[in-house]
Design a protein around this motif. Structure first.
Motif, PDB file in Angstrom:
ATOM      1  N   ARG A 136      -3.688  -6.980  -3.046  1.00  0.00           N
ATOM      2  CA  ARG A 136      -3.640  -5.026  -3.536  1.00  0.00           C
ATOM      3  C   ARG A 136      -2.218  -4.613  -4.657  1.00  0.00           C
ATOM      4  NH1 ARG A 136      -1.746  -7.430   1.112  1.00  0.00           N
ATOM      5  NH2 ARG A 136      -3.007  -7.100   3.604  1.00  0.00           N
ATOM      6  N   LEU A 137      -2.534  -3.884  -4.722  1.00  0.00           N
ATOM      7  CA  LEU A 137      -1.971  -2.928  -5.981  1.00  0.00           C
ATOM      8  C   LEU A 137      -0.396  -3.009  -5.160  1.00  0.00           C
ATOM      9  CD1 LEU A 137      -1.754  -1.649  -8.668  1.00  0.00           C
ATOM     10  CD2 LEU A 137      -2.403   0.192  -7.833  1.00  0.00           C
ATOM     11  N   ASP A 138       0.601  -3.413  -5.994  1.00  0.00           N
ATOM     12  CA  ASP A 138       1.961  -3.207  -5.790  1.00  0.00           C
ATOM     13  C   ASP A 138       2.789  -1.746  -6.161  1.00  0.00           C
ATOM     14  OD1 ASP A 138       4.607  -5.500  -5.180  1.00  0.00           O
ATOM     15  OD2 ASP A 138       4.801  -3.352  -5.894  1.00  0.00           O
ATOM     16  N   PRO A 139       2.796  -0.821  -4.688  1.00  0.00           N
ATOM     17  CA  PRO A 139       3.949   0.044  -4.869  1.00  0.00           C
ATOM     18  C   PRO A 139       3.816   0.543  -6.272  1.00  0.00           C
ATOM     19  CG  PRO A 139       3.467  -0.500  -2.763  1.00  0.00           C
ATOM     20  CD  PRO A 139       3.740  -1.328  -3.612  1.00  0.00           C
ATOM     21  N   ILE A 140       5.399  -0.675  -6.371  1.00  0.00           N
ATOM     22  CA  ILE A 140       6.049   0.101  -7.760  1.00  0.00           C
ATOM     23  C   ILE A 140       5.270  -0.124  -9.089  1.00  0.00           C
ATOM     24  CG2 ILE A 140       7.795  -1.046  -9.538  1.00  0.00           C
ATOM     25  CD1 ILE A 140       9.170  -2.099  -6.930  1.00  0.00           C
ATOM     26  N   GLN A 141       3.985  -1.087  -9.480  1.00  0.00           N
ATOM     27  CA  GLN A 141       3.088  -1.172 -10.031  1.00  0.00           C
ATOM     28  C   GLN A 141       2.745   0.322 -10.077  1.00  0.00           C
ATOM     29  OE1 GLN A 141       4.106  -3.130 -12.067  1.00  0.00           O
ATOM     30  NE2 GLN A 141       4.474  -4.566 -11.319  1.00  0.00           N
ATOM     31  N   ALA A 142       2.506   0.946  -9.073  1.00  0.00           N
ATOM     32  CA  ALA A 142       1.437   1.948  -9.223  1.00  0.00           C
ATOM     33  C   ALA A 142       2.420   3.203  -9.524  1.00  0.00           C
ATOM     34  CB  ALA A 142       1.451   1.770  -7.490  1.00  0.00           C
ATOM     35  N   ILE A 143       3.605   3.424  -9.384  1.00  0.00           N
ATOM     36  CA  ILE A 143       4.697   4.218  -9.745  1.00  0.00           C
ATOM     37  C   ILE A 143       4.250   3.801 -11.190  1.00  0.00           C
ATOM     38  CG2 ILE A 143       6.734   4.992 -10.027  1.00  0.00           C
ATOM     39  CD1 ILE A 143       6.939   4.181  -7.192  1.00  0.00           C
ATOM     40  N   ASN A 190       0.640  -1.250   0.369  1.00  0.00           N
ATOM     41  CA  ASN A 190      -0.397   0.219   0.135  1.00  0.00           C
ATOM     42  C   ASN A 190       0.785   1.211   0.001  1.00  0.00           C
ATOM     43  OD1 ASN A 190      -2.375  -1.525  -0.029  1.00  0.00           O
ATOM     44  ND2 ASN A 190      -2.242  -1.995   2.616  1.00  0.00           N
ATOM     45  N   GLY A 191       0.468   1.791   1.188  1.00  0.00           N
ATOM     46  CA  GLY A 191       0.983   3.495   1.335  1.00  0.00           C
ATOM     47  C   GLY A 191       1.199   4.453  -0.083  1.00  0.00           C
ATOM     48  N   PRO A 192       2.014   5.494   0.108  1.00  0.00           N
ATOM     49  CA  PRO A 192       1.137   7.296  -0.386  1.00  0.00           C
ATOM     50  C   PRO A 192       1.704   6.601  -2.273  1.00  0.00           C
ATOM     51  CG  PRO A 192       3.790   6.531   0.399  1.00  0.00           C
ATOM     52  CD  PRO A 192       2.895   5.776   1.237  1.00  0.00           C
ATOM     53  N   GLU A 193       2.241   5.968  -3.012  1.00  0.00           N
ATOM     54  CA  GLU A 193       2.510   5.939  -3.903  1.00  0.00           C
ATOM     55  C   GLU A 193       1.064   5.209  -4.502  1.00  0.00           C
ATOM     56  OE1 GLU A 193       4.314   7.337  -5.764  1.00  0.00           O
ATOM     57  OE2 GLU A 193       6.585   7.422  -5.006  1.00  0.00           O
ATOM     58  N   VAL A 194       0.238   4.010  -4.021  1.00  0.00           N
ATOM     59  CA  VAL A 194      -1.248   3.752  -4.680  1.00  0.00           C
ATOM     60  C   VAL A 194      -1.889   4.415  -4.763  1.00  0.00           C
ATOM     61  CG1 VAL A 194      -2.351   1.540  -3.901  1.00  0.00           C
ATOM     62  CG2 VAL A 194      -0.037   1.356  -3.618  1.00  0.00           C
ATOM     63  N   GLN A 195      -2.004   5.501  -2.854  1.00  0.00           N
ATOM     64  CA  GLN A 195      -3.085   6.551  -3.287  1.00  0.00           C
ATOM     65  C   GLN A 195      -2.663   7.387  -4.023  1.00  0.00           C
ATOM     66  OE1 GLN A 195      -3.480   7.393   0.763  1.00  0.00           O
ATOM     67  NE2 GLN A 195      -4.591   9.370   0.420  1.00  0.00           N
ATOM     68  N   THR A 196      -2.058   8.296  -4.192  1.00  0.00           N
ATOM     69  CA  THR A 196      -1.279   8.949  -5.468  1.00  0.00           C
ATOM     70  C   THR A 196      -2.180   8.226  -6.590  1.00  0.00           C
ATOM     71  OG1 THR A 196       0.929   9.954  -4.197  1.00  0.00           O
ATOM     72  CG2 THR A 196       0.122  10.088  -6.756  1.00  0.00           C
ATOM     73  N   PHE A 197      -1.373   7.255  -7.154  1.00  0.00           N
ATOM     74  CA  PHE A 197      -2.062   6.617  -8.746  1.00  0.00           C
ATOM     75  C   PHE A 197      -3.723   7.004  -8.537  1.00  0.00           C
ATOM     76  CE2 PHE A 197      -3.640   2.815 -11.037  1.00  0.00           C
ATOM     77  CZ  PHE A 197      -3.955   3.462 -11.986  1.00  0.00           C
ATOM     78  N   GLU A 198      -4.031   5.894  -7.736  1.00  0.00           N
ATOM     79  CA  GLU A 198      -5.586   5.845  -7.623  1.00  0.00           C
ATOM     80  C   GLU A 198      -6.530   7.013  -7.272  1.00  0.00           C
ATOM     81  OE1 GLU A 198      -6.742   2.166  -4.975  1.00  0.00           O
ATOM     82  OE2 GLU A 198      -6.290   4.063  -3.361  1.00  0.00           O
ATOM     83  N   GLU A 199      -5.829   8.343  -6.619  1.00  0.00           N
ATOM     84  CA  GLU A 199      -6.048   9.380  -6.468  1.00  0.00           C
ATOM     85  C   GLU A 199      -6.332  10.295  -8.717  1.00  0.00           C
ATOM     86  OE1 GLU A 199      -4.374  11.352  -4.336  1.00  0.00           O
ATOM     87  OE2 GLU A 199      -5.659  11.382  -2.696  1.00  0.00           O
ATOM     88  N   ASN A 200      -5.380  10.098  -8.785  1.00  0.00           N
ATOM     89  CA  ASN A 200      -4.951  10.325  -9.957  1.00  0.00           C
ATOM     90  C   ASN A 200      -5.591   9.768 -11.311  1.00  0.00           C
ATOM     91  OD1 ASN A 200      -3.403  12.474  -9.392  1.00  0.00           O
ATOM     92  ND2 ASN A 200      -1.305  10.994  -9.659  1.00  0.00           N
ATOM     93  N   PHE A 201      -5.998   8.773 -11.131  1.00  0.00           N
ATOM     94  CA  PHE A 201      -7.067   8.122 -12.158  1.00  0.00           C
ATOM     95  C   PHE A 201      -7.851   8.161 -12.014  1.00  0.00           C
ATOM     96  CE2 PHE A 201      -9.191   4.366 -13.864  1.00  0.00           C
ATOM     97  CZ  PHE A 201      -8.374   4.133 -15.305  1.00  0.00           C
ATOM     98  N   ALA A 202      -8.425   8.486 -10.754  1.00  0.00           N
ATOM     99  CA  ALA A 202      -9.979   7.941 -10.395  1.00  0.00           C
ATOM    100  C   ALA A 202     -10.492   9.876 -11.769  1.00  0.00           C
ATOM    101  CB  ALA A 202     -10.702   8.882  -9.448  1.00  0.00           C
ATOM    102  N   LYS A 203      -9.324  11.107 -11.175  1.00  0.00           N
ATOM    103  CA  LYS A 203      -9.215  12.233 -11.940  1.00  0.00           C
ATOM    104  C   LYS A 203      -9.689  12.060 -12.883  1.00  0.00           C
ATOM    105  CE  LYS A 203      -8.225  16.953 -11.928  1.00  0.00           C
ATOM    106  NZ  LYS A 203      -6.831  17.892 -11.215  1.00  0.00           N
ATOM    107  N   TRP A 204      -8.319  11.609 -13.628  1.00  0.00           N
ATOM    108  CA  TRP A 204      -8.698  11.430 -14.958  1.00  0.00           C
ATOM    109  C   TRP A 204      -9.634  10.560 -15.543  1.00  0.00           C
ATOM    110  CZ3 TRP A 204      -7.836   7.182 -17.952  1.00  0.00           C
ATOM    111  CH2 TRP A 204      -7.168   6.826 -19.793  1.00  0.00           C
ATOM    112  N   ASN A 205     -10.223   9.425 -15.301  1.00  0.00           N
ATOM    113  CA  ASN A 205     -11.381   8.590 -15.750  1.00  0.00           C
ATOM    114  C   ASN A 205     -12.537   9.677 -15.239  1.00  0.00           C
ATOM    115  OD1 ASN A 205     -11.081   6.484 -17.678  1.00  0.00           O
ATOM    116  ND2 ASN A 205     -13.153   6.416 -15.914  1.00  0.00           N
ATOM    117  N   GLY A 206     -12.670  10.234 -14.807  1.00  0.00           N
ATOM    118  CA  GLY A 206     -13.725  10.943 -13.791  1.00  0.00           C
ATOM    119  C   GLY A 206     -14.715  10.427 -13.362  1.00  0.00           C
TER     120      GLY A 206
END
Length: 323
Positions: free
Chosen positions: A238-245, A33-49
């Motif tokens: 879980r999504l791996d943080p490396i993959q999230a980056i 988990n960690g901040p990189e996963v959260q960052t990607f989730e937030e960015n993808f949600a915004k990008w996809n609407g």
């Protein structure tokens, strides 16, 4: 050789930005988990609407978790198209422990779920199986959207849930809206060869429903919200943080890469051979934008003719595949 997918070229475009983030992740030991996963989730949600994005371990697991989050306790009738990949059926079947009946619907002229055939099946089944649950899983194949407005109309009329399988259509638009924003919940595969592909296995779930999002997050964490308290039978999805980056850096380029796909597809649309059919050269009326995950063609009348063309293309230095 013109490669079917050139993933190395994608890496060269993102590595200068991705490697420092990966190094920082290792320095902090934020391996789960960690901040990189959260960052990607937030960015993808915004990008996809979408209101919510939940990163998971694969596209198959996205379909499995999304189905389980819908909370079925009785038998479920699933409606999806017959030309999809097995994961579309396998994930929900695993989530339901086999307590489902799958109805495979033929595709229309655009290779998408034929809505009239869907309507006919729903009309029969919701009468014959009125006490069961009904789930429609449209699959936006080859980067072309299904007719989601009509599908959602039928879903509301017959009391069906809708789980969009967007695994081949990151960024495709139906009537001006991106896929993954129509259904109750949606699943994306981020397998390396997808339009948005990880450096390994990864997947994404999107929804605007707070309860469904909360359930997905619980299920993917081995059924737990609080450590050692497991309220549901979940899994380690879980999504791996490396993959999230990797996904987060690729997401910054995805609109541009999809535009390249549309540009290159214009060349293929000019194929003029009586033995080759180009079904998706002209998009459906509801398709605002397709992203050409794959450019499929129909060849001849036999596997022999198909193989002859494949051999010829290989000799000319162009990789092709069967889908």
């Amino acid at each position: 050789m013109v490669q079917f997918n050139n993933l190395t070229a994608q890496w060269h475009e993102i590595k200068d930005a991705a490697l420092p983030r990966i190094n920082k992740m290792f320095e902090s030991s934020a391996f789960v988990n960690g901040p990189e996963v959260q960052t990607f989730e937030e960015n993808f949600a915004k990008w996809n609407g979408n209101k919510h994005c939940i990163g998971v371990s694969s596209g198959l697991d996205a379909l499995r978790v999304a189905t389980q989050a819908l909370g079925y306790t009785e038998h479920v009738h699933i409606y999806t198209q017959a030309n999809t990949y097995i994961a579309t059926v396998l994930g929900p079947d695993q989530a339901l422990n086999g307590n489902c009946t799958v109805h495979l619907i033929d595709h229309d002229e655009y290779f998408q779920l034929d809505t009239e055939k869907l309507l006919n099946k729903l009309t029969t089944n919701t009468v014959d199986f009125c006490d069961d649950h009904h789930l429609i899983i449209p699959v936006h194949l080859y980067g072309h959207p299904c007719d989601m407005e009509k599908i959602m109309q039928y879903a509301r009329s017959f009391g069906c849930d809708v789980l969009e399988d967007c695994s081949q259509a990151h960024g495709a638009k139906c009537n001006g809206k991106q896929v993954g924003t129509f259904g109750d919940i949606s699943a994306f595969s981020c397998y390396p060869g997808k339009n948005l592909g990880a450096a390994g296995q990864a997947g994404v779930i999107t929804t605007d429903d707070d309860l469904l999002a909360d359930r997905c997050r619980e299920i993917k964490e081995v059924g737990s919200k609080v450590k050692y308290v497991h309220n549901v039978k979940g899994g380690n999805y879980r999504l791996d943080p490396i993959q999230a980056i990797v996904l987060d850096e690729k997401l910054k380029h995805l609109n541009k890469w999809n535009a390249y796909r549309r540009k290159f597809a214009q060349y293929y649309e000019n194929i003029n051979n009586p033995e080759i059919e180009v079904p998706i050269a002209k998009p459906a009326p509801w398709c605002t934008e397709q992203v050409f995950h794959i450019f499929p063609i129909l060849v001849g009348d036999s596997q022999v003719e198909r193989q002859e063309l494949m051999d010829y293309m290989q000799e000319q230095g162009s990789q092709v595949g069967i889908h």
